[in-house]
Design a protein around this motif. Structure first.
Motif, PDB file in Angstrom:
ATOM      1  N   SER A 310       0.931  -1.322   0.509  1.00 21.01           N
ATOM      2  CA  SER A 310       0.182  -0.177   0.239  1.00 21.01           C
ATOM      3  C   SER A 310       1.120   1.089   0.123  1.00 21.01           C
ATOM      4  CB  SER A 310      -1.120  -0.196   0.843  1.00 21.01           C
ATOM      5  OG  SER A 310      -1.316  -1.340   0.955  1.00 21.01           O
ATOM      6  N   GLY A 311       2.094   1.195   0.547  1.00 25.80           N
ATOM      7  CA  GLY A 311       2.671   2.236   0.661  1.00 25.80           C
ATOM      8  C   GLY A 311       3.797   2.532  -0.907  1.00 25.80           C
ATOM      9  N   ASN A 312       3.925   1.077  -1.909  1.00 22.37           N
ATOM     10  CA  ASN A 312       4.336   1.470  -2.816  1.00 22.37           C
ATOM     11  C   ASN A 312       2.859   2.419  -3.860  1.00 22.37           C
ATOM     12  OD1 ASN A 312       6.672   0.526  -1.742  1.00 22.37           O
ATOM     13  ND2 ASN A 312       5.957  -1.854  -2.754  1.00 22.37           N
ATOM     14  N   ALA A 313       2.123   1.753  -3.532  1.00 26.69           N
ATOM     15  CA  ALA A 313       1.030   2.686  -4.318  1.00 26.69           C
ATOM     16  C   ALA A 313       0.616   4.260  -4.119  1.00 26.69           C
ATOM     17  CB  ALA A 313      -0.629   1.716  -3.951  1.00 26.69           C
ATOM     18  N   ALA A 314       1.186   4.130  -2.454  1.00 29.86           N
ATOM     19  CA  ALA A 314       1.022   6.043  -2.237  1.00 29.86           C
ATOM     20  C   ALA A 314       2.051   7.056  -2.844  1.00 29.86           C
ATOM     21  CB  ALA A 314       0.890   5.928  -0.699  1.00 29.86           C
ATOM     22  N   TYR A 315       2.743   6.396  -2.843  1.00 28.35           N
ATOM     23  CA  TYR A 315       4.430   7.437  -3.509  1.00 28.35           C
ATOM     24  C   TYR A 315       3.826   7.061  -5.367  1.00 28.35           C
ATOM     25  CZ  TYR A 315       7.749   3.877  -3.883  1.00 28.35           C
ATOM     26  OH  TYR A 315       8.411   2.272  -4.090  1.00 28.35           O
ATOM     27  N   GLY A 316       3.567   5.835  -6.207  1.00 34.80           N
ATOM     28  CA  GLY A 316       3.332   5.566  -7.001  1.00 34.80           C
ATOM     29  C   GLY A 316       3.037   6.011  -8.094  1.00 34.80           C
ATOM     30  N   THR A 317       2.633   7.034  -7.990  1.00 37.53           N
ATOM     31  CA  THR A 317       1.928   7.902  -9.015  1.00 37.53           C
ATOM     32  C   THR A 317       2.746   9.042  -9.442  1.00 37.53           C
ATOM     33  OG1 THR A 317       0.570   9.253  -6.671  1.00 37.53           O
ATOM     34  CG2 THR A 317      -0.894   7.856  -7.818  1.00 37.53           C
ATOM     35  N   GLY A 318       2.207   9.766 -10.378  1.00 33.36           N
ATOM     36  CA  GLY A 318       3.600  10.570 -10.571  1.00 33.36           C
ATOM     37  C   GLY A 318       3.604  11.916  -9.928  1.00 33.36           C
ATOM     38  N   GLU A 319       2.738  12.291  -9.176  1.00 32.31           N
ATOM     39  CA  GLU A 319       2.930  13.588  -8.318  1.00 32.31           C
ATOM     40  C   GLU A 319       3.585  13.101  -7.459  1.00 32.31           C
ATOM     41  OE1 GLU A 319      -1.420  13.609  -6.190  1.00 32.31           O
ATOM     42  OE2 GLU A 319      -0.905  15.216  -7.792  1.00 32.31           O
ATOM     43  N   TRP A 320       3.480  12.334  -7.090  1.00 27.04           N
ATOM     44  CA  TRP A 320       4.154  11.520  -5.705  1.00 27.04           C
ATOM     45  C   TRP A 320       5.799  11.148  -5.311  1.00 27.04           C
ATOM     46  CZ3 TRP A 320       3.140  14.795  -1.730  1.00 27.04           C
ATOM     47  CH2 TRP A 320       2.317  15.172  -1.483  1.00 27.04           C
ATOM     48  N   THR A 321       6.227  10.331  -6.926  1.00 24.04           N
ATOM     49  CA  THR A 321       7.231   9.285  -6.875  1.00 24.04           C
ATOM     50  C   THR A 321       8.618   9.914  -6.000  1.00 24.04           C
ATOM     51  OG1 THR A 321       7.801  10.389  -8.822  1.00 24.04           O
ATOM     52  CG2 THR A 321       6.411   8.675  -9.153  1.00 24.04           C
ATOM     53  N   PHE A 322       9.084  11.226  -5.779  1.00 20.37           N
ATOM     54  CA  PHE A 322       9.959  11.959  -5.584  1.00 20.37           C
ATOM     55  C   PHE A 322      10.117  11.655  -3.409  1.00 20.37           C
ATOM     56  CE2 PHE A 322       6.850  15.197  -4.979  1.00 20.37           C
ATOM     57  CZ  PHE A 322       7.320  16.065  -3.823  1.00 20.37           C
ATOM     58  N   ALA A 323       9.067  10.706  -3.109  1.00 21.15           N
ATOM     59  CA  ALA A 323       8.394  11.744  -1.964  1.00 21.15           C
ATOM     60  C   ALA A 323       8.222   9.757  -1.255  1.00 21.15           C
ATOM     61  CB  ALA A 323       7.146  12.403  -1.640  1.00 21.15           C
ATOM     62  N   TYR A 324       9.290   9.071  -2.105  1.00 23.61           N
ATOM     63  CA  TYR A 324       9.148   7.928  -1.335  1.00 23.61           C
ATOM     64  C   TYR A 324       9.854   7.152  -0.457  1.00 23.61           C
ATOM     65  CZ  TYR A 324      14.386   7.738  -3.686  1.00 23.61           C
ATOM     66  OH  TYR A 324      15.486   7.738  -3.481  1.00 23.61           O
ATOM     67  N   VAL A 325      10.974   8.057   0.336  1.00 23.77           N
ATOM     68  CA  VAL A 325      11.936   7.550   1.286  1.00 23.77           C
ATOM     69  C   VAL A 325      10.697   8.547   2.258  1.00 23.77           C
ATOM     70  CG1 VAL A 325      13.839   8.874   3.026  1.00 23.77           C
ATOM     71  CG2 VAL A 325      13.798   8.362   0.351  1.00 23.77           C
ATOM     72  N   GLU A 326      10.494   8.706   2.578  1.00 22.42           N
ATOM     73  CA  GLU A 326       8.801   9.761   3.264  1.00 22.42           C
ATOM     74  C   GLU A 326       8.073   8.629   4.024  1.00 22.42           C
ATOM     75  OE1 GLU A 326       9.995  11.707   1.146  1.00 22.42           O
ATOM     76  OE2 GLU A 326      10.299  13.095   1.663  1.00 22.42           O
ATOM     77  N   VAL A 327       7.929   8.364   2.747  1.00 25.19           N
ATOM     78  CA  VAL A 327       6.785   7.021   3.052  1.00 25.19           C
ATOM     79  C   VAL A 327       7.381   6.023   3.741  1.00 25.19           C
ATOM     80  CG1 VAL A 327       5.664   5.459   1.959  1.00 25.19           C
ATOM     81  CG2 VAL A 327       5.268   7.270   1.065  1.00 25.19           C
ATOM     82  N   TYR A 328       8.962   5.305   3.282  1.00 27.66           N
ATOM     83  CA  TYR A 328       9.258   4.334   4.011  1.00 27.66           C
ATOM     84  C   TYR A 328       9.346   4.197   5.599  1.00 27.66           C
ATOM     85  CZ  TYR A 328       9.752   1.434  -0.740  1.00 27.66           C
ATOM     86  OH  TYR A 328       9.678   0.573  -1.856  1.00 27.66           O
ATOM     87  N   ALA A 329      10.299   5.646   5.466  1.00 22.85           N
ATOM     88  CA  ALA A 329      10.302   5.945   6.712  1.00 22.85           C
ATOM     89  C   ALA A 329       9.047   6.128   8.046  1.00 22.85           C
ATOM     90  CB  ALA A 329      10.576   7.599   6.699  1.00 22.85           C
ATOM     91  N   PHE A 330       7.689   6.628   7.194  1.00 23.75           N
ATOM     92  CA  PHE A 330       6.750   6.085   7.531  1.00 23.75           C
ATOM     93  C   PHE A 330       5.934   4.949   8.740  1.00 23.75           C
ATOM     94  CE2 PHE A 330       1.816   5.790   7.938  1.00 23.75           C
ATOM     95  CZ  PHE A 330       1.813   6.618   8.878  1.00 23.75           C
ATOM     96  N   ILE A 331       6.225   4.375   7.452  1.00 32.03           N
ATOM     97  CA  ILE A 331       6.034   1.849   7.079  1.00 32.03           C
ATOM     98  C   ILE A 331       6.911   1.033   8.432  1.00 32.03           C
ATOM     99  CG2 ILE A 331       6.032   0.400   5.839  1.00 32.03           C
ATOM    100  CD1 ILE A 331       4.604   1.669   3.461  1.00 32.03           C
ATOM    101  N   ALA A 332       8.390   2.304   8.037  1.00 27.46           N
ATOM    102  CA  ALA A 332       9.413   2.417   8.665  1.00 27.46           C
ATOM    103  C   ALA A 332       9.515   1.818  10.527  1.00 27.46           C
ATOM    104  CB  ALA A 332      10.647   2.352   9.103  1.00 27.46           C
ATOM    105  N   LEU A 333       8.629   2.874  10.480  1.00 26.16           N
ATOM    106  CA  LEU A 333       8.568   3.713  12.158  1.00 26.16           C
ATOM    107  C   LEU A 333       7.180   2.571  12.765  1.00 26.16           C
ATOM    108  CD1 LEU A 333       8.441   5.478  14.460  1.00 26.16           C
ATOM    109  CD2 LEU A 333       6.173   6.888  13.354  1.00 26.16           C
ATOM    110  N   ILE A 334       6.171   1.890  11.499  1.00 29.35           N
ATOM    111  CA  ILE A 334       4.148   1.326  12.146  1.00 29.35           C
ATOM    112  C   ILE A 334       5.798  -0.462  12.896  1.00 29.35           C
ATOM    113  CG2 ILE A 334       2.747   0.001  11.134  1.00 29.35           C
ATOM    114  CD1 ILE A 334       1.980   2.835   9.444  1.00 29.35           C
ATOM    115  N   TYR A 335       6.130  -0.740  11.415  1.00 29.42           N
ATOM    116  CA  TYR A 335       6.636  -2.276  11.690  1.00 29.42           C
ATOM    117  C   TYR A 335       7.761  -1.640  13.132  1.00 29.42           C
ATOM    118  CZ  TYR A 335       5.974  -4.318   7.736  1.00 29.42           C
ATOM    119  OH  TYR A 335       5.400  -4.726   6.517  1.00 29.42           O
ATOM    120  N   PHE A 336       8.689  -0.399  13.701  1.00 31.04           N
ATOM    121  CA  PHE A 336       9.179  -0.325  14.941  1.00 31.04           C
ATOM    122  C   PHE A 336       8.496  -0.005  16.148  1.00 31.04           C
ATOM    123  CE2 PHE A 336      11.046   2.282  18.223  1.00 31.04           C
ATOM    124  CZ  PHE A 336      11.845   1.836  18.208  1.00 31.04           C
TER     125      PHE A 336
END
Length: 358
Positions: A310-336
């Motif tokens: 779902s995180g991959n889909a969140a930044y997968g659109t053309g307008e948010w592709t530059f923000a993949y680091v932030e998405v993965y950081a947020f998901i990493a926080l949930i896992y943590f």
């Protein structure tokens, strides 16, 4: 006080100075390391907080020219990350289902619920509520098929189902491998070793794609449940060896004494062997739970939108592709949060059981 504890205690107040500033070269190295660490911490804080963009207004345009993180992607796309493909107007059900699972896990961790009837009631009610909220079709809730489940709720469902099915299966496999009948013990050992020799991805793929060709239509079931069965089998194979190691740590004389007293097999196992074996195997068991929670992300290879997909889909659109680091950081926080809590609970259990053995 043990010799190890005495050795660990500082001998005088200047121990810190002696450890890091004993010589001029050691002092320079310590100061340089401290400065490097401070610089790294400042850079991370500057990127994540001081220079970051938190507002969700303006979309991707709000992050143009920013020197820090673009948390606007979380503010705008958090529903996709947390709920995946679940229908927008029904996402409150997915959120409530996550709360139910978390409450169920917390109640299971409280010592006051450590009785067979109470723990069974908590899990039956919790799983029933979760399934009703997610799938619906009863009491006025709209039906939502498993193919639309996603996000955090799907991750928790796969993890909980894997543990609920895999842990009893692991105990059965461990006991079968200790059987006095060679064909049972060797056959069980062959199954365990065969499963452990395969990567989890191949097992998930086999249960999702290959198994339907081997079973009649009425026995195939939904792909999600086949994947959960494959994950539970993989969990059980590893946990069975952990349980068997714990059983080997129980003194042989205790079982022999129980046999001499005429205590039956199931009473010996349930009241004498398994409680001590699980105490011996507790650290490795907690580690296996942690690994299983993180391995839920592998279901992405068979087409499920758990939280990472779902995180991959969140930044997968053309307008948010530059923000993949932030998405993965947020998901990493949930896992943590989940893994850190589970690890600390395991440490609490170790201290509690150590006190109980004194």
């Amino acid at each position: 006080m043990s010799a190890i504890q005495l050795a660990a205690r500082p001998r005088h107040p200047s121990s810190l100075r002696r450890r890091f500033f004993a010589t001029p070269s050691q002092a320079v190295l310590s100061l340089a390391s401290l400065a490097l660490l401070a610089w790294i911490v400042f850079k991370v804080l500057d990127w994540a907080i001081f220079s970051a963009v938190f507002t969700g207004e303006g979309g991707p345009a709000a992050c143009r020219g920013a020197d820090g993180a673009c948390w606007s992607v979380i503010a705008n796309r958090w529903r996709i990350i947390m709920f995946g493909l679940y229908p927008y107007e029904e996402q409150w059900r997915s959120a409530l289902a996550c709360v139910v699972v978390v409450v169920m896990i917390v109640l299971s961790c409280l010592p006051s619920f450590w009785t067979g009837k109470r723990i069974a009631a908590v899990w039956l009610i919790g799983i029933g509520l979760f399934y009703w909220l997610m799938k619906g079709g009863m009491f006025g809730l709209r039906h939502v098929g498993e193919e639309a489940w996603g996000g955090l709720a799907l991750t928790l469902f796969i993890f909980v189902s894997t543990c609920v099915i895999g842990f009893p299966l692991a105990i059965c496999l461990a006991l079968l491998r200790r059987s006095q009948l060679p064909w049972i013990s060797h056959g069980t050992g062959l199954i365990i070793d065969a499963v452990r020799s395969l990567p989890l991805i191949s097992i998930l793929f086999a249960f999702a794609v290959v198994v339907p060709f081997m079973l009649p239509n009425w026995l195939q079931g939904d792909k999600l449940y086949r994947v959960i069965c494959g994950s539970a089998l993989f969990f059980a194979a590893y946990q069975a060896e952990i349980v068997r190691g714990g059983l080997q740590g129980v003194a042989r004389g205790q079982e022999e004494a129980a046999m001499a007293l005429g205590i039956g097999y199931w009473h010996r196992v349930s009241h004498i062997l398994l409680p001590q074996a699980m105490r011996n195997a507790l650290p490795a068991t907690i580690n296996q739970f942690v690994i299983s929670f993180k391995e839920t992300s592998l279901v992405i290879v068979v087409g499920f939108f758990e939280i990472l997909a779902s995180g991959n889909a969140a930044y997968g659109t053309g307008e948010w592709t530059f923000a993949y680091v932030e998405v993965y950081a947020f998901i990493a926080l949930i896992y943590f949060v989940f893994v850190f809590s589970l690890s600390h609970y395991g440490a609490f259990l170790e201290r509690r059981m150590a006190i109980g053995t004194r």
